[in-house]
Design an enzyme around this catalytic site. Sequence first.
Site, PDB file in Angstrom:
ATOM      1  N   CYS A  27     -36.507  63.139  -6.118  1.00 45.06           N
ATOM      2  CA  CYS A  27     -37.328  61.944  -6.364  1.00 45.06           C
ATOM      3  C   CYS A  27     -38.219  62.092  -7.592  1.00 45.06           C
ATOM      4  CB  CYS A  27     -38.180  61.641  -5.143  1.00 45.06           C
ATOM      5  SG  CYS A  27     -37.213  61.656  -3.638  1.00 45.06           S
ATOM      6  N   HIS A  58     -43.479  56.796  -6.415  1.00 43.51           N
ATOM      7  CA  HIS A  58     -42.139  56.854  -5.831  1.00 43.51           C
ATOM      8  C   HIS A  58     -42.175  56.163  -4.473  1.00 43.51           C
ATOM      9  CE1 HIS A  58     -38.514  58.117  -4.016  1.00 43.51           C
ATOM     10  NE2 HIS A  58     -39.069  59.028  -3.246  1.00 43.51           N
ATOM     11  N   ASN A  74     -35.838  53.959   0.104  1.00 40.78           N
ATOM     12  CA  ASN A  74     -36.092  55.090  -0.800  1.00 40.78           C
ATOM     13  C   ASN A  74     -34.830  55.331  -1.640  1.00 40.78           C
ATOM     14  OD1 ASN A  74     -36.383  57.613  -1.960  1.00 40.78           O
ATOM     15  ND2 ASN A  74     -37.224  58.584  -0.128  1.00 40.78           N
TER      16      ASN A  74
HETATM   17  O1  UT7 Z   1     -38.622  60.894  -0.800  1.00 37.84           O
HETATM   18  C1  UT7 Z   1     -38.686  61.970   0.087  1.00 37.84           C
HETATM   19  C2  UT7 Z   1     -37.828  61.675   1.300  1.00 37.84           C
HETATM   20  N1  UT7 Z   1     -38.549  60.988   2.295  1.00 37.84           N
HETATM   21  C3  UT7 Z   1     -38.808  61.548   3.469  1.00 37.84           C
HETATM   22  O2  UT7 Z   1     -38.463  62.667   3.709  1.00 37.84           O
HETATM   23  C4  UT7 Z   1     -39.551  60.732   4.475  1.00 37.84           C
HETATM   24  C5  UT7 Z   1     -40.884  61.310   4.856  1.00 37.84           C
HETATM   25  N2  UT7 Z   1     -41.168  61.112   6.271  1.00 37.84           N
HETATM   26  C6  UT7 Z   1     -41.254  59.894   6.820  1.00 37.84           C
HETATM   27  O3  UT7 Z   1     -41.150  58.874   6.153  1.00 37.84           O
HETATM   28  C7  UT7 Z   1     -41.532  59.813   8.301  1.00 37.84           C
HETATM   29  O4  UT7 Z   1     -41.833  61.110   8.785  1.00 37.84           O
HETATM   30  C8  UT7 Z   1     -40.320  59.219   9.112  1.00 37.84           C
HETATM   31  C9  UT7 Z   1     -40.217  57.718   8.820  1.00 37.84           C
HETATM   32  C10 UT7 Z   1     -39.040  59.914   8.738  1.00 37.84           C
HETATM   33  C11 UT7 Z   1     -40.561  59.386  10.612  1.00 37.84           C
HETATM   34  O5  UT7 Z   1     -41.770  58.735  10.998  1.00 37.84           O
HETATM   35  P1  UT7 Z   1     -42.807  59.486  11.913  1.00 37.84           P
HETATM   36  O6  UT7 Z   1     -43.925  58.558  12.156  1.00 37.84           O
HETATM   37  O7  UT7 Z   1     -43.126  60.782  11.221  1.00 37.84           O
HETATM   38  O8  UT7 Z   1     -41.995  59.705  13.238  1.00 37.84           O
HETATM   39  P2  UT7 Z   1     -41.635  61.063  14.002  1.00 37.84           P
HETATM   40  O9  UT7 Z   1     -40.569  61.821  13.255  1.00 37.84           O
HETATM   41  O10 UT7 Z   1     -42.900  61.788  14.337  1.00 37.84           O
HETATM   42  O11 UT7 Z   1     -40.989  60.521  15.328  1.00 37.84           O
HETATM   43  C12 UT7 Z   1     -41.750  59.735  16.275  1.00 37.84           C
HETATM   44  C13 UT7 Z   1     -40.807  59.217  17.332  1.00 37.84           C
HETATM   45  C14 UT7 Z   1     -39.860  60.269  17.910  1.00 37.84           C
HETATM   46  O12 UT7 Z   1     -39.689  59.991  19.277  1.00 37.84           O
HETATM   47  P3  UT7 Z   1     -40.493  60.830  20.388  1.00 37.84           P
HETATM   48  O13 UT7 Z   1     -40.103  62.265  20.160  1.00 37.84           O
HETATM   49  O14 UT7 Z   1     -41.941  60.569  20.111  1.00 37.84           O
HETATM   50  O15 UT7 Z   1     -39.987  60.248  21.660  1.00 37.84           O
HETATM   51  C15 UT7 Z   1     -38.566  59.990  17.202  1.00 37.84           C
HETATM   52  O16 UT7 Z   1     -37.430  60.392  17.953  1.00 37.84           O
HETATM   53  O17 UT7 Z   1     -39.969  58.187  16.769  1.00 37.84           O
HETATM   54  C16 UT7 Z   1     -38.604  58.490  17.073  1.00 37.84           C
HETATM   55  N3  UT7 Z   1     -37.765  57.971  16.009  1.00 37.84           N
HETATM   56  C17 UT7 Z   1     -37.275  56.726  15.984  1.00 37.84           C
HETATM   57  N4  UT7 Z   1     -37.370  55.707  16.863  1.00 37.84           N
HETATM   58  C18 UT7 Z   1     -36.766  54.553  16.551  1.00 37.84           C
HETATM   59  C19 UT7 Z   1     -37.388  58.616  14.860  1.00 37.84           C
HETATM   60  N5  UT7 Z   1     -36.638  57.790  14.118  1.00 37.84           N
HETATM   61  C20 UT7 Z   1     -36.555  56.614  14.787  1.00 37.84           C
HETATM   62  C21 UT7 Z   1     -35.922  55.383  14.515  1.00 37.84           C
HETATM   63  N6  UT7 Z   1     -36.058  54.380  15.415  1.00 37.84           N
HETATM   64  N7  UT7 Z   1     -35.220  55.168  13.387  1.00 37.84           N
END
Ligand code: UT7
Length: 337
Positions: free
Chosen positions: A123, A264, A294
């Site tokens: 990125c 970004h 992204n």
């Molecule tokens: O440019 C660099 C690349 N970009 C990235 O690497 C992205 C950076 N990270 C992020 O944008 C965020 O961390 C994410 C959008 C990927 C995830 O959001 P979050 O608020 O950090 O969620 P989390 O990973 O802490 O997950 C929370 C919950 C989990 O469920 P439990 O364990 O609490 O029951 C996940 O399994 O949300 C669940 N979950 C989803 N639920 C519905 C994860 N993905 C999804 C989904 N739909 N697509």
Amino acid sequence: MGKPTDPCTSPYHAIIAGYGAYVPEKILTNDDLSEIVDTTDEWIATRTGIKTRHITTDEETTALLATEAAKKALKTVKLKAKDLDLIIVATITPEMVFPSTASFVQRAIGAKNAWVFDLAAACSGFLYALSIVQQFMETGCMENALVIGAETLTKITNWKDRTSCILFGDGAGAVVLQRADDSRRGIIFSTNYSEGERWQALNCQAFGSRYPSDKELDDPDKIYMEIKGREVYQQAIRRIVEAVNECFDRCGLTMDDVKMVIPHQMNARIIESAAKRLKLPDEKVYMNINKYGNTSAASIPIALDECARTGKIERGDIIILVAFGAGLTWAANVIEF
Ligand code: UT7
């Protein structure tokens, strides 16, 4: 880690003379995704700010997107492709292992006098490339360069992994840089960083020497992008804040001097948190992630093109570009547009 360049004191400056962007026509909505993985429009929109993303068909490749963006950028500056000295394509989804994607762009636009290469800094790639061109122009060694950020991330997306497949889109953006020795200052300051210790936070492990072509992958999912979302989230906010503060400090600027910060587009919540810590007003932080998701190295030049075309930035405005991504890598530029 890395080291910033000193703010530009050279009589020569690298001016952003032209800009263009291209995204594939096909759109994938959050509702479409909810039919592929267990997710909802509400979850994706709330956690990331993304509503839709543009995705390539099998026939559309990174070089094609890059070439279309390049043609548009060249048109805005009325420069002939044969007058280009250098083409850099920032990408982590190249046309093929080799030759470079830039070779295909060179051929397609007829830039026969340019030397060309790809730059893989995820990125941050587009911003790394701008600082390379800045150096060549400030030393007086180069007149015209084309920098493109182009990605087809959906081709290495794991459509079974709901934490990553919702994030990414395809697209390309390009700028033409020209050397100038007038009062228009172009790129004023660049700062670039890397932290290889954290390579595992974001990666795609197949297609390289670690997994040779004739060896079966121990995990078939290694052909896809893998992300550690939480780790990336926290590091991204921290590094974006540091990089923008460094721009203010090193260039003696305050927020009043800056027309727009173009970050970004990785996650609206990351951008909003960083902006809050930096005390940036909403109208000075550009976001279009809702439309494109992204697009890695393509996201900043696509946003820059939109800002310029819609009058959100005008000639003479000071802008800050800031990126963070795999590597880990992060970077920022201060530009008098
Ligand atoms: O440019 C660099 C690349 N970009 C990235 O690497 C992205 C950076 N990270 C992020 O944008 C965020 O961390 C994410 C959008 C990927 C995830 O959001 P979050 O608020 O950090 O969620 P989390 O990973 O802490 O997950 C929370 C919950 C989990 O469920 P439990 O364990 O609490 O029951 C996940 O399994 O949300 C669940 N979950 C989803 N639920 C519905 C994860 N993905 C999804 C989904 N739909 N697509």
